[in-house]
Design an enzyme around this catalytic site. Structure first.
Site, mmCIF file in Angstrom:
data_model
loop_
_atom_site.group_PDB
_atom_site.id
_atom_site.type_symbol
_atom_site.label_atom_id
_atom_site.label_comp_id
_atom_site.label_asym_id
_atom_site.label_seq_id
_atom_site.Cartn_x
_atom_site.Cartn_y
_atom_site.Cartn_z
ATOM 1 N N TRP A 192 0.831 -1.131 0.168
ATOM 2 C CA TRP A 192 -0.040 -0.029 0.269
ATOM 3 C C TRP A 192 0.825 1.107 -0.058
ATOM 4 O O TRP A 192 0.166 2.313 -0.506
ATOM 5 C CB TRP A 192 -0.744 0.027 1.351
ATOM 6 C CG TRP A 192 -0.177 -0.438 2.521
ATOM 7 C CD1 TRP A 192 -0.157 -1.455 3.098
ATOM 8 C CD2 TRP A 192 0.698 0.704 3.399
ATOM 9 N NE1 TRP A 192 0.584 -1.233 4.227
ATOM 10 C CE2 TRP A 192 1.120 -0.059 4.582
ATOM 11 C CE3 TRP A 192 0.847 2.148 2.958
ATOM 12 C CZ2 TRP A 192 1.921 0.716 5.264
ATOM 13 C CZ3 TRP A 192 1.556 2.670 4.036
ATOM 14 C CH2 TRP A 192 2.226 1.947 5.078
ATOM 15 N N GLU B 120 11.171 -2.711 11.934
ATOM 16 C CA GLU B 120 10.880 -1.630 11.249
ATOM 17 C C GLU B 120 9.902 -0.607 11.684
ATOM 18 O O GLU B 120 8.695 -1.060 12.338
ATOM 19 C CB GLU B 120 10.271 -2.005 9.831
ATOM 20 C CG GLU B 120 11.342 -2.084 8.742
ATOM 21 C CD GLU B 120 10.682 -2.534 7.293
ATOM 22 O OE1 GLU B 120 10.740 -1.363 6.492
ATOM 23 O OE2 GLU B 120 9.970 -3.364 7.306
ATOM 24 N N LYS C 14 -2.235 -8.302 -7.713
ATOM 25 C CA LYS C 14 -3.117 -7.956 -6.640
ATOM 26 C C LYS C 14 -2.578 -6.854 -5.657
ATOM 27 O O LYS C 14 -1.587 -7.190 -5.110
ATOM 28 C CB LYS C 14 -3.063 -9.332 -5.732
ATOM 29 C CG LYS C 14 -4.032 -9.515 -4.723
ATOM 30 C CD LYS C 14 -3.545 -10.171 -3.519
ATOM 31 C CE LYS C 14 -2.707 -9.571 -2.680
ATOM 32 N NZ LYS C 14 -3.222 -7.952 -2.033
ATOM 33 N N CYS D 66 10.129 1.118 2.894
ATOM 34 C CA CYS D 66 11.159 0.142 3.258
ATOM 35 C C CYS D 66 12.622 0.474 3.166
ATOM 36 O O CYS D 66 13.309 0.001 3.850
ATOM 37 C CB CYS D 66 10.913 -1.230 2.171
ATOM 38 S SG CYS D 66 11.084 -0.885 0.738
ATOM 39 N N ARG E 206 10.529 10.805 3.409
ATOM 40 C CA ARG E 206 9.838 10.632 2.119
ATOM 41 C C ARG E 206 8.699 9.460 2.508
ATOM 42 O O ARG E 206 8.911 8.452 3.044
ATOM 43 C CB ARG E 206 10.902 9.714 1.248
ATOM 44 C CG ARG E 206 10.490 9.334 -0.323
ATOM 45 C CD ARG E 206 11.330 8.853 -1.151
ATOM 46 N NE ARG E 206 10.847 8.261 -2.354
ATOM 47 C CZ ARG E 206 11.146 7.067 -2.810
ATOM 48 N NH1 ARG E 206 12.044 6.413 -2.047
ATOM 49 N NH2 ARG E 206 10.807 6.844 -3.898
#
Length: 495
Positions: free
Chosen positions: A167, A398, A191, A301, A295
């Site tokens: 997303w 993360e 997908k 990631c 950003r």
């Protein structure tokens, strides 16, 4: 007005957009799901419903495989020059419609318009780059060492590809996969993430307008991705899986693909170190960290996740970063002045808040931000933490948000060791005034991509991907991206 422009419907009587819906895109048609179920899509800036899209069933997915199989032969036999021209037209249409697409991205993803505009430009570039590469797919020709035969190597499309995108970059993550797959001569089933499906549908309409034949690109949205994906991978006609997302989900998909011996490309999680040496230019480094960290509001990631600053420059860096982060304007993604939009969901905000509270509880100092915003939408303020202990959860997980944790270091060796102290290895950033040291440190950091004295590492012309638990394979680059969607066929020819 064309189909992709129809997706945005401004409401003249109230701010925002009226709810709208669309169908699954299969064989060039817009279809409901077999059971009529739908998935709600909300605006992260307000929490309000903006769309309801079909919730594909396993039967819908298998229909898409049938369609992609029927279209495969015609597309792979399409001359490279014609494929190239279609891809070039996709690029041109994306640039022409860039403001419409950016607004749609901001609406469903929440990112600031300036970030959304940057994403559209980046996403479009994959079509231009692969349009140029489509006509340069060559084979190999040689003589066997024994001199008995010629060796001919032909590169052919791998087959039907299942592409799964996240997303956070709903346009770029799709085009980074679709463009090289189409350049190679493959048909695809995309997908997209159920949180941000509208951009994928808008782009599907654009591809059709550009001349992509029916069945070559198909788009499915589903709330049951595990079962739907497993069903497609079980079909022997599907020969490629390309996934961008979290490492845990990537491991599950790799296990499923292994059952059917399907070629897999994985772009997975990151835990990027940002290493600042004492001799770095302070203002240039602050410019770089604001890009590397903020950003897409940190929801990337490749975002700087662990900021290691040498002691001599640490305090000045912390002061400058805090000043810049605190000054960012937080607001709805579609507002013109917004610099930091909302997170994608309330769950994402809760995770960020948990990580910050854990770090503070272990002794980190809060320099700005650090509290969940009240009111509608899924907002978290730009936050800076200093003296974050090495055992804090955010040092190993993360963050995926606008939180900058600072860690002090003393020596070059310590910086390298701490940068590598993670199971991930996607991106890393280094700032130093000594180019020799920069190259030396870059060679020792375990990451697939290094940004040296710059805050942006991504480029369609460069191979994107990681090492260790950050993935397998590469996307983009001179030949790397297309190679992921091709098979080498060896032919022995008697002399």
């Amino acid at each position: 007005m064309n189909a992709s422009q129809h997706l945005l419907q401004p409401d003249d009587d109230a701010p925002g957009f009226r709810p709208f819906s669309h169908g699954l895109y299969i064989d060039g048609e817009w279809l409901p799901s077999r059971d009529g179920r739908r998935i709600d899509v909300v605006n992260p800036s307000t929490g309000a419903l903006i769309a309801a899209v079909p919730d594909a069933t396993i039967e819908d997915a298998l229909t898409a495989v049938d369609v992609a199989a029927r279209a495969a032969q015609g597309w792979r036999q399409t001359p490279p020059r014609k494929r190239s021209e279609i891809l070039r037209r996709c690029f041109e249409l994306m640039i022409e419609r860039s403001e419409t697409l950016a607004t749609l991205i901001s609406l469903e993803n929440g990112k600031a318009l300036r970030d959304a505009r940057g994403e559209v430009a980046y996403a479009a570039e994959f079509f231009r780059w692969n349009a140029e590469e489509a006509v340069r797919i060559t084979g190999e020709f040689g003589i066997a060492p024994a001199g008995t035969n010629r060796i001919v190597v032909d590169y052919q499309p791998i087959g039907i590809c299942v592409l799964i995108t996240p997303w956070n970059f709903p346009a770029a993550m799709a085009t980074r996969k679709i463009a090289p797959a189409l350049a190679a001569g493959c048909t695809v089933i995309l997908k997209p993430a159920s949180e941000t499906p509208l951009t994928a549908f808008a782009l599907a309409a654009l591809y059709e307008e550009a001349g992509v034949p029916p069945g070559v690109v198909n788009v499915l949205t589903t709330s049951n991705p595990g079962a739907v994906t497993a069903a497609m991978l079980a079909d022997p006609r599907v020969r490629k899986l390309s996934f961008t997302g979290s490492t845990p989900v990537g491991r599950t998909l790799l296990a499923e693909a292994a059952r059917h011996v399907i070629s897999s490309s994985m772009e997975l999680g990151g835990n990027a170190p940002f290493v600042v040496f004492d001799d770095a230019d302070l203002e240039a480094t602050l410019d770089g960290i604001m890009v590397a960290k903020m950003r897409n509001a940190g929801e990337a990631c490749t975002a700087a996740n662990r900021i290691y600053v040498q002691s001599g420059i640490h305090d000045a860096f912390a002061e400058g970063l805090t000043r810049r982060m605190a000054a960012l304007k937080v607001g709805a993604g579609t507002d013109a002045g917004t610099e930091c939009g909302p997170m994608i969901t309330r769950k994402a905000v809760d995770k960020i808040d948990r990580l910050v509270r854990d770090a503070v509880g272990r002794g980190a100092r809060l320099l700005c931000g650090g509290s969940v915003a009240e009111g509608p939408g899924f907002f978290y303020p730009p936050t800076v933490l200093s003296d974050v202990p090495a055992d804090a959860e955010m040092a190993h997980e993360e963050i995926f948000g606008p939180v900058a944790p600072l860690y002090r270091f003393e020596s070059e060796g310590e910086a390298i060791a701490r940068a590598n102290d993670t199971e991930y290895g996607l991106a890393a950033y280094i700032y130093t005034g000594d180019l020799g040291r920069g190259m030396r440190v870059a060679s020792k950091i375990e990451a697939g991509m290094i940004a040296l004295n710059r805050g942006l590492v991504s480029d369609p012309a460069a191979p994107f991907g990681g090492v260790k638990q950050s993935g397998l394979g590469r996307e983009g680059g001179q030949h790397h991206g297309i190679a992921e969607f091709m098979e080498a066929k060896y032919i022995a020819v008697s002399m």
